[in-house]
Design a protein around this motif. Structure first.
Motif, PDB file in Angstrom:
ATOM      1  N   UNK A 173      27.509  53.083  43.680  1.00  0.00           N
ATOM      2  CA  UNK A 173      28.690  52.407  44.226  1.00  0.00           C
ATOM      3  C   UNK A 173      29.202  51.366  43.236  1.00  0.00           C
ATOM      4  N   UNK A 174      28.285  50.614  42.621  1.00  0.00           N
ATOM      5  CA  UNK A 174      28.697  49.626  41.623  1.00  0.00           C
ATOM      6  C   UNK A 174      29.418  50.305  40.470  1.00  0.00           C
ATOM      7  N   UNK A 175      28.860  51.393  39.951  1.00  0.00           N
ATOM      8  CA  UNK A 175      29.459  52.081  38.807  1.00  0.00           C
ATOM      9  C   UNK A 175      30.854  52.592  39.135  1.00  0.00           C
ATOM     10  N   UNK A 176      31.018  53.123  40.331  1.00  0.00           N
ATOM     11  CA  UNK A 176      32.335  53.645  40.718  1.00  0.00           C
ATOM     12  C   UNK A 176      33.367  52.520  40.770  1.00  0.00           C
ATOM     13  N   UNK A 177      33.016  51.398  41.383  1.00  0.00           N
ATOM     14  CA  UNK A 177      33.973  50.296  41.490  1.00  0.00           C
ATOM     15  C   UNK A 177      34.178  49.586  40.154  1.00  0.00           C
ATOM     16  N   UNK A 178      33.132  49.398  39.394  1.00  0.00           N
ATOM     17  CA  UNK A 178      33.241  48.645  38.143  1.00  0.00           C
ATOM     18  C   UNK A 178      34.029  49.398  37.076  1.00  0.00           C
ATOM     19  N   UNK A 179      33.961  50.725  37.105  1.00  0.00           N
ATOM     20  CA  UNK A 179      34.606  51.508  36.050  1.00  0.00           C
ATOM     21  C   UNK A 179      35.828  52.268  36.545  1.00  0.00           C
ATOM     22  N   UNK A 180      36.491  51.754  37.557  1.00  0.00           N
ATOM     23  CA  UNK A 180      37.704  52.419  38.057  1.00  0.00           C
ATOM     24  C   UNK A 180      38.835  52.352  37.045  1.00  0.00           C
ATOM     25  N   UNK A 181      39.026  51.209  36.420  1.00  0.00           N
ATOM     26  CA  UNK A 181      40.113  51.047  35.449  1.00  0.00           C
ATOM     27  C   UNK A 181      39.514  50.796  34.076  1.00  0.00           C
ATOM     28  N   UNK A 182      40.135  51.382  33.066  1.00  0.00           N
ATOM     29  CA  UNK A 182      39.595  51.231  31.715  1.00  0.00           C
ATOM     30  C   UNK A 182      40.650  50.820  30.691  1.00  0.00           C
ATOM     31  N   UNK A 183      41.864  50.605  31.100  1.00  0.00           N
ATOM     32  CA  UNK A 183      42.909  50.221  30.148  1.00  0.00           C
ATOM     33  C   UNK A 183      42.688  48.796  29.652  1.00  0.00           C
ATOM     34  N   UNK A 184      42.996  48.574  28.400  1.00  0.00           N
ATOM     35  CA  UNK A 184      42.855  47.235  27.827  1.00  0.00           C
ATOM     36  C   UNK A 184      43.802  46.261  28.513  1.00  0.00           C
ATOM     37  N   UNK A 185      44.972  46.713  28.890  1.00  0.00           N
ATOM     38  CA  UNK A 185      45.948  45.840  29.543  1.00  0.00           C
ATOM     39  C   UNK A 185      45.481  45.381  30.923  1.00  0.00           C
ATOM     40  N   UNK A 186      44.506  46.057  31.487  1.00  0.00           N
ATOM     41  CA  UNK A 186      44.043  45.727  32.831  1.00  0.00           C
ATOM     42  C   UNK A 186      42.757  44.906  32.799  1.00  0.00           C
ATOM     43  N   UNK A 187      42.605  44.041  31.806  1.00  0.00           N
ATOM     44  CA  UNK A 187      41.357  43.281  31.638  1.00  0.00           C
ATOM     45  C   UNK A 187      41.012  42.458  32.876  1.00  0.00           C
ATOM     46  N   UNK A 188      42.002  41.807  33.466  1.00  0.00           N
ATOM     47  CA  UNK A 188      41.739  40.994  34.660  1.00  0.00           C
ATOM     48  C   UNK A 188      41.306  41.880  35.832  1.00  0.00           C
ATOM     49  N   UNK A 189      41.969  43.010  36.004  1.00  0.00           N
ATOM     50  CA  UNK A 189      41.610  43.937  37.078  1.00  0.00           C
ATOM     51  C   UNK A 189      40.216  44.506  36.856  1.00  0.00           C
ATOM     52  N   UNK A 190      39.860  44.753  35.611  1.00  0.00           N
ATOM     53  CA  UNK A 190      38.528  45.276  35.304  1.00  0.00           C
ATOM     54  C   UNK A 190      37.462  44.262  35.716  1.00  0.00           C
ATOM     55  N   UNK A 191      37.675  42.991  35.380  1.00  0.00           N
ATOM     56  CA  UNK A 191      36.700  41.959  35.765  1.00  0.00           C
ATOM     57  C   UNK A 191      36.600  41.841  37.287  1.00  0.00           C
ATOM     58  N   UNK A 192      37.734  41.893  37.961  1.00  0.00           N
ATOM     59  CA  UNK A 192      37.705  41.836  39.422  1.00  0.00           C
ATOM     60  C   UNK A 192      36.960  43.042  40.001  1.00  0.00           C
ATOM     61  N   UNK A 193      37.139  44.214  39.381  1.00  0.00           N
ATOM     62  CA  UNK A 193      36.423  45.398  39.844  1.00  0.00           C
ATOM     63  C   UNK A 193      34.922  45.269  39.634  1.00  0.00           C
ATOM     64  N   UNK A 194      34.510  44.635  38.545  1.00  0.00           N
ATOM     65  CA  UNK A 194      33.082  44.408  38.308  1.00  0.00           C
ATOM     66  C   UNK A 194      32.515  43.492  39.391  1.00  0.00           C
ATOM     67  N   UNK A 195      33.241  42.417  39.700  1.00  0.00           N
ATOM     68  CA  UNK A 195      32.788  41.512  40.759  1.00  0.00           C
ATOM     69  C   UNK A 195      32.760  42.224  42.110  1.00  0.00           C
ATOM     70  N   UNK A 196      33.788  42.998  42.397  1.00  0.00           N
ATOM     71  CA  UNK A 196      33.834  43.751  43.647  1.00  0.00           C
ATOM     72  C   UNK A 196      32.680  44.747  43.715  1.00  0.00           C
ATOM     73  N   UNK A 197      32.435  45.439  42.605  1.00  0.00           N
ATOM     74  CA  UNK A 197      31.327  46.387  42.551  1.00  0.00           C
ATOM     75  C   UNK A 197      29.992  45.722  42.808  1.00  0.00           C
ATOM     76  N   UNK A 198      29.805  44.541  42.228  1.00  0.00           N
ATOM     77  CA  UNK A 198      28.546  43.820  42.430  1.00  0.00           C
ATOM     78  C   UNK A 198      28.387  43.372  43.879  1.00  0.00           C
TER      79      UNK A 198
END
Length: 137
Positions: free
Chosen positions: A66-91
């Motif tokens: 579940x963590x991996x799915x949420x943490x790695x949903x977005x991979x674009x460089x422009x989405x850096x803030x969304x990526x960090x939020x997804x990591x926190x959400x995944x955790x």
């Protein structure tokens, strides 16, 4: 004095999911080995240790998945803030699944060996950490 700066590594999403698939195989092997040892050596028909260890192994595996799915949903460089939020959400989701999973296991699974559940959970955490450590080396 000049500092040598290494470029950032490319995103490792595919490698993380490949390791997750390898963890599926490790999970299956551990369950089969535990059942074979308990049934073969100890002649146990109930397989209480296997059932308990499997509960911990599967709980750890599902929480990490579940963590991996949420943490790695977005991979674009422009989405850096969304990526960090997804990591926190995944955790957060991983911790929630873990807490609910332990509660459900200890309430619903009978008979159970609590120590085997904890050992299974920690064993899968260790295997996951060892396999993921290969990404950074």
């Amino acid at each position: 004095m000049s500092a040598i700066v290494k470029p950032a590594k490319r995103h490792q999403r595919d490698e993380v999911f490949a390791i997750q698939r390898q963890l599926s195989l490790a999970l299956l092997i551990l369950i089969v080995l535990t059942a074979a040892v308990e049934f073969g050596i100890f002649q146990s028909q109930a397989l209480v240790y296997t059932k308990s260890l499997t509960a911990g192994l599967v709980l750890s595996y599902l929480a990490h998945w579940a963590f991996a799915i949420f943490a790695y949903r977005q991979t674009r460089i422009a989405a850096a803030k969304a990526i960090m939020l997804n990591v926190y959400l995944g955790q957060m989701i991983k911790w929630l699944l873990t807490l609910l999973g332990f509660a459900l296991i200890f309430m619903l699974v009978r008979p159970i060996m609590a120590s085997a559940v904890i050992i299974g959970y920690l064993l899968m955490q260790l295997i996951t950490a060892l396999m993921l450590s290969r990404l950074t080396s």
